[in-house]
Design a protein around this motif. Sequence first.
Motif, PDB file in Angstrom:
ATOM      1  N   LYS A 121       0.826  -1.217   0.000  1.00 42.31           N
ATOM      2  CA  LYS A 121       0.000   0.000   0.000  1.00 42.31           C
ATOM      3  C   LYS A 121       0.858   1.264   0.000  1.00 42.31           C
ATOM      4  CE  LYS A 121      -4.054  -2.003   2.317  1.00 42.31           C
ATOM      5  NZ  LYS A 121      -4.879  -2.007   3.556  1.00 42.31           N
ATOM      6  N   LYS A 122       1.962   1.241   0.749  1.00 40.76           N
ATOM      7  CA  LYS A 122       2.850   2.405   0.816  1.00 40.76           C
ATOM      8  C   LYS A 122       3.478   2.714  -0.537  1.00 40.76           C
ATOM      9  CE  LYS A 122       4.200   1.645   5.653  1.00 40.76           C
ATOM     10  NZ  LYS A 122       5.328   1.231   6.536  1.00 40.76           N
ATOM     11  N   SER A 123       3.572   1.700  -1.398  1.00 41.64           N
ATOM     12  CA  SER A 123       4.224   1.869  -2.703  1.00 41.64           C
ATOM     13  C   SER A 123       3.266   2.325  -3.792  1.00 41.64           C
ATOM     14  CB  SER A 123       4.889   0.557  -3.117  1.00 41.64           C
ATOM     15  OG  SER A 123       5.863   0.160  -2.179  1.00 41.64           O
ATOM     16  N   LEU A 124       2.025   2.580  -3.436  1.00 44.22           N
ATOM     17  CA  LEU A 124       1.019   2.939  -4.428  1.00 44.22           C
ATOM     18  C   LEU A 124       0.706   4.429  -4.443  1.00 44.22           C
ATOM     19  CD1 LEU A 124      -1.450  -0.060  -3.913  1.00 44.22           C
ATOM     20  CD2 LEU A 124       0.389   0.162  -5.585  1.00 44.22           C
ATOM     21  N   HIS A 125       1.491   5.224  -3.716  1.00 42.55           N
ATOM     22  CA  HIS A 125       1.185   6.648  -3.588  1.00 42.55           C
ATOM     23  C   HIS A 125       1.362   7.411  -4.899  1.00 42.55           C
ATOM     24  CE1 HIS A 125       5.546   6.407  -3.077  1.00 42.55           C
ATOM     25  NE2 HIS A 125       5.600   7.638  -3.527  1.00 42.55           N
ATOM     26  N   SER A 126       2.137   6.840  -5.835  1.00 43.68           N
ATOM     27  CA  SER A 126       2.408   7.568  -7.076  1.00 43.68           C
ATOM     28  C   SER A 126       1.521   7.137  -8.242  1.00 43.68           C
ATOM     29  CB  SER A 126       3.874   7.396  -7.469  1.00 43.68           C
ATOM     30  OG  SER A 126       4.165   6.022  -7.712  1.00 43.68           O
ATOM     31  N   ARG A 132       6.187   9.317 -12.399  1.00 45.59           N
ATOM     32  CA  ARG A 132       6.622   8.102 -11.706  1.00 45.59           C
ATOM     33  C   ARG A 132       6.252   6.854 -12.499  1.00 45.59           C
ATOM     34  NH1 ARG A 132       7.117   9.557  -6.186  1.00 45.59           N
ATOM     35  NH2 ARG A 132       7.947  11.688  -6.199  1.00 45.59           N
ATOM     36  N   SER A 133       7.123   5.847 -12.399  1.00 41.75           N
ATOM     37  CA  SER A 133       6.797   4.543 -12.966  1.00 41.75           C
ATOM     38  C   SER A 133       5.524   4.022 -12.294  1.00 41.75           C
ATOM     39  CB  SER A 133       7.956   3.578 -12.715  1.00 41.75           C
ATOM     40  OG  SER A 133       7.654   2.296 -13.182  1.00 41.75           O
ATOM     41  N   GLN A 134       4.624   3.450 -13.093  1.00 36.72           N
ATOM     42  CA  GLN A 134       3.314   3.069 -12.585  1.00 36.72           C
ATOM     43  C   GLN A 134       3.259   1.585 -12.193  1.00 36.72           C
ATOM     44  OE1 GLN A 134       0.452   5.441 -12.293  1.00 36.72           O
ATOM     45  NE2 GLN A 134       2.463   6.427 -12.165  1.00 36.72           N
ATOM     46  N   PRO A 135       2.964   1.292 -10.920  1.00 37.64           N
ATOM     47  CA  PRO A 135       2.870  -0.108 -10.478  1.00 37.64           C
ATOM     48  C   PRO A 135       1.818  -0.869 -11.283  1.00 37.64           C
ATOM     49  CG  PRO A 135       2.914   1.371  -8.595  1.00 37.64           C
ATOM     50  CD  PRO A 135       2.746   2.234  -9.816  1.00 37.64           C
ATOM     51  N   LYS A 136       2.190  -2.061 -11.730  1.00 49.28           N
ATOM     52  CA  LYS A 136       1.277  -2.887 -12.516  1.00 49.28           C
ATOM     53  C   LYS A 136       1.104  -4.278 -11.932  1.00 49.28           C
ATOM     54  CE  LYS A 136      -1.214  -4.240 -16.045  1.00 49.28           C
ATOM     55  NZ  LYS A 136      -2.594  -3.750 -16.231  1.00 49.28           N
ATOM     56  N   VAL A 137       2.163  -4.820 -11.331  1.00 43.83           N
ATOM     57  CA  VAL A 137       2.132  -6.197 -10.835  1.00 43.83           C
ATOM     58  C   VAL A 137       2.807  -6.270  -9.476  1.00 43.83           C
ATOM     59  CG1 VAL A 137       2.792  -8.603 -11.307  1.00 43.83           C
ATOM     60  CG2 VAL A 137       2.305  -7.058 -13.215  1.00 43.83           C
ATOM     61  N   VAL A 138       2.232  -7.089  -8.609  1.00 43.42           N
ATOM     62  CA  VAL A 138       2.922  -7.519  -7.387  1.00 43.42           C
ATOM     63  C   VAL A 138       3.437  -8.923  -7.655  1.00 43.42           C
ATOM     64  CG1 VAL A 138       2.728  -8.044  -4.926  1.00 43.42           C
ATOM     65  CG2 VAL A 138       1.430  -6.136  -5.898  1.00 43.42           C
ATOM     66  N   SER A 139       4.725  -9.158  -7.374  1.00 43.32           N
ATOM     67  CA  SER A 139       5.315 -10.484  -7.596  1.00 43.32           C
ATOM     68  C   SER A 139       5.794 -11.051  -6.270  1.00 43.32           C
ATOM     69  CB  SER A 139       6.485 -10.389  -8.574  1.00 43.32           C
ATOM     70  OG  SER A 139       7.052 -11.671  -8.798  1.00 43.32           O
ATOM     71  N   ILE A 140       5.386 -12.286  -5.983  1.00 44.55           N
ATOM     72  CA  ILE A 140       5.852 -12.982  -4.784  1.00 44.55           C
ATOM     73  C   ILE A 140       6.436 -14.332  -5.188  1.00 44.55           C
ATOM     74  CG2 ILE A 140       4.170 -11.861  -3.263  1.00 44.55           C
ATOM     75  CD1 ILE A 140       2.516 -14.440  -3.313  1.00 44.55           C
ATOM     76  N   SER A 141       7.271 -14.870  -4.324  1.00 41.18           N
ATOM     77  CA  SER A 141       7.860 -16.199  -4.563  1.00 41.18           C
ATOM     78  C   SER A 141       7.287 -17.192  -3.564  1.00 41.18           C
ATOM     79  CB  SER A 141       9.386 -16.147  -4.411  1.00 41.18           C
ATOM     80  OG  SER A 141       9.958 -15.278  -5.348  1.00 41.18           O
ATOM     81  N   GLN A 142       6.950 -18.376  -4.069  1.00 44.32           N
ATOM     82  CA  GLN A 142       6.373 -19.430  -3.227  1.00 44.32           C
ATOM     83  C   GLN A 142       7.038 -20.763  -3.579  1.00 44.32           C
ATOM     84  OE1 GLN A 142       4.788 -19.808  -0.537  1.00 44.32           O
ATOM     85  NE2 GLN A 142       2.675 -20.504  -0.747  1.00 44.32           N
ATOM     86  N   THR A 143       7.931 -21.306  -2.738  1.00 43.41           N
ATOM     87  CA  THR A 143       8.366 -20.765  -1.466  1.00 43.41           C
ATOM     88  C   THR A 143       9.173 -19.490  -1.675  1.00 43.41           C
ATOM     89  OG1 THR A 143      10.435 -22.039  -1.500  1.00 43.41           O
ATOM     90  CG2 THR A 143       8.531 -23.130  -0.593  1.00 43.41           C
ATOM     91  N   THR A 144       9.403 -18.760  -0.559  1.00 46.21           N
ATOM     92  CA  THR A 144      10.217 -17.560  -0.669  1.00 46.21           C
ATOM     93  C   THR A 144      11.680 -17.941  -0.848  1.00 46.21           C
ATOM     94  OG1 THR A 144      10.803 -17.317   1.676  1.00 46.21           O
ATOM     95  CG2 THR A 144       8.627 -16.493   0.987  1.00 46.21           C
TER      96      THR A 144
END
Length: 345
Positions: A121-126, A132-144
């Motif tokens: 959420k903190k990274s969506l202020h722009s 500013r570069s526009q957020p499009k995807v959140v990427s997670i690793s499973q397992t980390t």
Amino acid sequence: MINKKSFASDNHSGIHPTILEAIGVANIDHAPAYGDDKYTQAGISKLKEHFGENIDAFFVFNGTGANVLGLQAVTTSYQSILCAHTAHINEDECGAFEKSTGSKLILLPTYEGKISVEDIKKSLHSVGNPHRSQPKVVSISQTTELGTVYTPDEIKAIADVAHENGLLLHMDGARLSNAAASLGTSLKEITADVGVDILSFGGTKNGLMIGEAVIFFNKEHAVTFPFVRKQGMQLGSKMRFIGAQFEAYLSDNLWYDNAKHSNDMTRLLANELEKISEITFVEKVESNAIFISIPEQYLTKIQENYYVAVWSKALSQVRLMASFDTTEEDIHQFVALVKKVISDN
């Protein structure tokens, strides 16, 4: 002399005999190229059994190709990816994502290897700001990358905040099978059912010879992928040898049995190492990875006998991993060597 069995990475293991047999069967006669063969189609059918009938799935050669091209298919150069600072796409792919897409990685702090909803959420202020570069995807690793495992609830919470803000959720599932075995879930329960949009599904760390799958849970996101894959040099002409592996891998619970075995061997190794006072665990053990700190003078001697992955030379931290073919005897031999090194020094 280095021991033939390695604890440095599950990438060091060979090919599971069932997978090798499947490759041999696919090799008996000629077959159409570029995926127009029965083996590729059978592999994709198995993916649909496990992840849902409405997916679009594509085979590529390796994990870097799966991650980079899967993300490239849904981003443009002015957009960005939110990911853990430890993410494979950030630390271990030699800038391949940035080079191939022109997009930016926004790095988030991790807690036990995981990113949080709050930091997303903190990274969506722009959003909406043309500077500013526009957020499009959140990427997670499973397992980390630290061997920890996102629960279904944790994944859903991240997916929800992503979708509420017009973002997609990508999962680097290089060790997804280990995560599912750890959680006791199906593959679908920690992907499609909790809001994952794009998945890189790995198999080479769990018994395959070569090949990964890129899975889109919304067909609209897959429209450009056939072209992105070809231009990205990941379209295999003899794709049947990847498809045949996935058909075997996803049949008769082989994916689960392999992953559970490597997880179980890791737990056995952890239990034995916990008895050694000179060793300190630095991360939770939730899959097939162990992160420990061991005094440098012992580590040097251990490395003369076994491959281990030095995670932090400055802190004398190493990663140990078990594989589908690790045995209890392998564990006990390694632990005996560690104890001997410590007692001799």
